[in-house]
Design a protein around this motif. Structure first.
Motif, short mmCIF file in Angstrom:
data_model
loop_
_atom_site.label_atom_id
_atom_site.label_comp_id
_atom_site.label_asym_id
_atom_site.label_seq_id
_atom_site.Cartn_x
_atom_site.Cartn_y
_atom_site.Cartn_z
N ALA A 16 0.84 -1.21 0.00
CA ALA A 16 0.00 0.00 0.00
C ALA A 16 0.87 1.25 0.00
CB ALA A 16 -0.93 -0.01 1.21
N ARG A 17 1.99 1.19 0.68
CA ARG A 17 2.90 2.34 0.71
C ARG A 17 3.46 2.64 -0.67
NH1 ARG A 17 6.29 0.89 6.13
NH2 ARG A 17 5.16 2.24 7.56
N ARG A 18 3.58 1.59 -1.49
CA ARG A 18 4.08 1.80 -2.86
C ARG A 18 2.95 2.24 -3.79
NH1 ARG A 18 6.02 -3.65 -2.47
NH2 ARG A 18 7.84 -3.65 -1.12
N GLY A 19 1.75 2.41 -3.24
CA GLY A 19 0.63 2.90 -4.05
C GLY A 19 -0.30 1.80 -4.53
N ASP A 20 -0.17 0.58 -4.00
CA ASP A 20 -1.01 -0.54 -4.43
C ASP A 20 -2.39 -0.42 -3.74
OD1 ASP A 20 -2.28 -2.97 -4.84
OD2 ASP A 20 -0.43 -4.14 -4.68
N ALA A 21 -3.39 -0.02 -4.52
CA ALA A 21 -4.74 0.20 -3.95
C ALA A 21 -5.37 -1.12 -3.49
CB ALA A 21 -5.62 0.88 -4.98
N ASP A 22 -5.09 -2.21 -4.20
CA ASP A 22 -5.67 -3.50 -3.82
C ASP A 22 -5.17 -3.93 -2.44
OD1 ASP A 22 -7.05 -3.65 -6.14
OD2 ASP A 22 -5.59 -4.90 -7.19
N ALA A 23 -3.91 -3.66 -2.18
CA ALA A 23 -3.35 -4.02 -0.87
C ALA A 23 -4.03 -3.23 0.23
CB ALA A 23 -1.84 -3.76 -0.86
N PHE A 24 -4.27 -1.94 -0.03
CA PHE A 24 -4.93 -1.14 1.00
C PHE A 24 -6.39 -1.59 1.17
CE2 PHE A 24 -6.98 2.60 2.88
CZ PHE A 24 -6.19 2.67 4.01
N ALA A 25 -7.02 -1.95 0.05
CA ALA A 25 -8.41 -2.45 0.13
C ALA A 25 -8.46 -3.72 0.99
CB ALA A 25 -8.95 -2.73 -1.26
N ALA A 26 -7.44 -4.56 0.87
CA ALA A 26 -7.40 -5.79 1.69
C ALA A 26 -7.29 -5.43 3.18
CB ALA A 26 -6.22 -6.65 1.27
N LEU A 27 -6.52 -4.41 3.47
CA LEU A 27 -6.38 -3.98 4.87
C LEU A 27 -7.72 -3.44 5.40
CD1 LEU A 27 -2.94 -2.13 4.63
CD2 LEU A 27 -3.40 -4.21 5.92
N VAL A 28 -8.39 -2.66 4.57
CA VAL A 28 -9.69 -2.09 4.98
C VAL A 28 -10.68 -3.23 5.22
CG1 VAL A 28 -11.64 -0.63 4.29
CG2 VAL A 28 -9.31 0.05 3.71
N ALA B 153 14.32 1.36 0.31
CA ALA B 153 14.47 1.95 1.64
C ALA B 153 13.41 3.00 1.90
CB ALA B 153 15.85 2.57 1.77
N LYS B 154 13.11 3.79 0.84
CA LYS B 154 12.08 4.84 1.00
C LYS B 154 10.72 4.22 1.27
CE LYS B 154 13.47 8.76 -1.79
NZ LYS B 154 13.28 9.29 -3.13
N VAL B 155 10.42 3.15 0.53
CA VAL B 155 9.08 2.56 0.63
C VAL B 155 8.89 1.90 2.00
CG1 VAL B 155 7.61 0.76 -0.29
CG2 VAL B 155 8.88 2.23 -1.83
N VAL B 156 9.89 1.15 2.45
CA VAL B 156 9.75 0.41 3.71
C VAL B 156 9.90 1.35 4.90
CG1 VAL B 156 10.75 -1.41 5.11
CG2 VAL B 156 10.49 -1.73 2.66
N SER B 157 10.76 2.32 4.76
CA SER B 157 11.13 3.24 5.86
C SER B 157 11.31 2.50 7.16
CB SER B 157 10.11 4.35 6.01
OG SER B 157 8.92 3.85 6.55
#
Lengths: 189, 157
Positions: A16-28, B153-157
């Protein structure tokens, strides 16, 4: 080197941090019931609970970089939800809940309705009504411990209090609830 | 006995001083706990996930503290340098215009000098110049492209 994945949601959080919306949807999807449930117990209205629960996930998404992967993600999100609920209650002077409209119909129980029937439903409704008259802090600690089955350590983390105080808070909340239920039964008799 | 247990015992004794009352109270609490454990969280509205993901897609992320700090530092340094340059030139109102005019003239002279140098270089060694400039351009583009990709590194922080 990235830290070991210690919690089931770590991979989804990283994606989700990399911008993967599906991953964030799974968390929700995995947390929506807990978050909405806590909001519902604290705010007591469907619309406000849904709005604050949505806002919780939005804030979580926007501040994912701040999330510490060594801590449980669900507790982090629940803490955001709790803070938003308390902010709303403070803004609207609703900390005292006695005059809040009754929404106990929206709160279900785990028992199968066919097995225990109308009496069980009535008992649960009485319990929910009595719970609704408690303070936000009492409702919160009861909901987290009994409804969400959280440990005292987890509750302390969400409520930002010392873990050693939770059992006493639970006892006090239970005692108030018992008295309210006794009063309600006397009133009905 | 832990301090928490002591607190609980004290509360219990205060509520029910004698044994029979205490046993009755504890039993009432046990029964209440059984009932409380049967409660469940309500399900969110059916379109809850959709609503959340729509908001996530449409509402921009707020500026982080690091962004704000960087912006403040850049603005602060720029303004300080500008003020310093004006003050270093003496009387701000009188000499600022002269300072700007002389800078423009020096800049023009510099451009003409660079042009003359490039022209001389082109007439004497055109091919090596082209090769060196192409290599520099390619290296710069590669570095720019690499800088745009988010690092692990940026992504995982």
């Amino acid at each position: 080197m990235a830290p070991e994945a210690t919690h089931p949601w770590v991979d989804d959080v990283r994606r989700a941090r990399r911008g993967d919306a599906d991953a964030f949807a799974a968390l929700v999807r995995s947390l929506q019931r807990q978050v909405y449930g806590l909001c519902m117990r604290l705010l007591r209205t469907d619309a406000e609970a849904a709005e604050v629960a949505q806002e919780t996930f939005l804030r979580a998404y926007q501040h994912l970089e701040r999330y510490d992967e060594t801590r449980p993600f669900d507790l982090w999100v629940l803490t955001i939800a709790r803070n938003l609920c308390l902010d709303l209650l403070r803004r609207r002077n609703k900390v005292k809940t006695e005059d809040v409209a009754d929404h106990t119909h929206a709160l279900p129980s785990q028992e199968p309705s066919l097995e225990e029937g109308a009496i069980a439903r009535q008992e649960r409704r009485s319990l929910e009504e009595a719970m609704a008259t408690l303070s936000v802090g009492d409702r919160e600690v009861l909901a987290l411990y009994y409804v969400q089955k959280r440990t005292t350590k987890e509750i302390a983390e969400v409520m930002n209090v010392a873990p050693g105080t939770i059992m006493a808070r639970l006892f006090r909340a239970r005692e108030k609830l018992r008295l309210r239920m006794t009063d309600a039964q006397k009133g009905a008799a | 006995m832990s301090p928490e247990d002591e607190t609980l015992q004290a509360m219990l004794l205060e509520l029910a001083p004698d044994d029979a009352a205490r046993a009755q109270l504890l039993e009432a609490h046990r029964q209440l706990e059984k009932d409380l454990l049967r409660l469940a969280d309500p399900a969110p509205p059916p379109d809850f996930l959709h609503q959340v993901m729509t908001r996530v897609a449409t509402e921009p992320a707020p500026m982080t503290r690091a962004d704000v700090r960087s912006a403040i530092v850049i603005i602060g340094v720029t303004v300080s340098l500008a003020v310093g340059a004006i003050l270093a030139g003496g009387d701000p109102s009188g000499t600022f215009g002269l300072l700007v005019a002389s800078l423009v003239l020096k800049l023009r002279e510099g451009v003409v000098a660079v042009g003359s140098g490039l022209s001389a270089l082109w007439t004497t060694a055109a091919m090596p110049t082209v090769v060196v400039l192409s290599a520099m351009l390619a290296a710069a583009l590669a570095a720019f492209r690499r800088a745009l990709q988010p690092s692990a590194a940026k992504v995982v922080s």
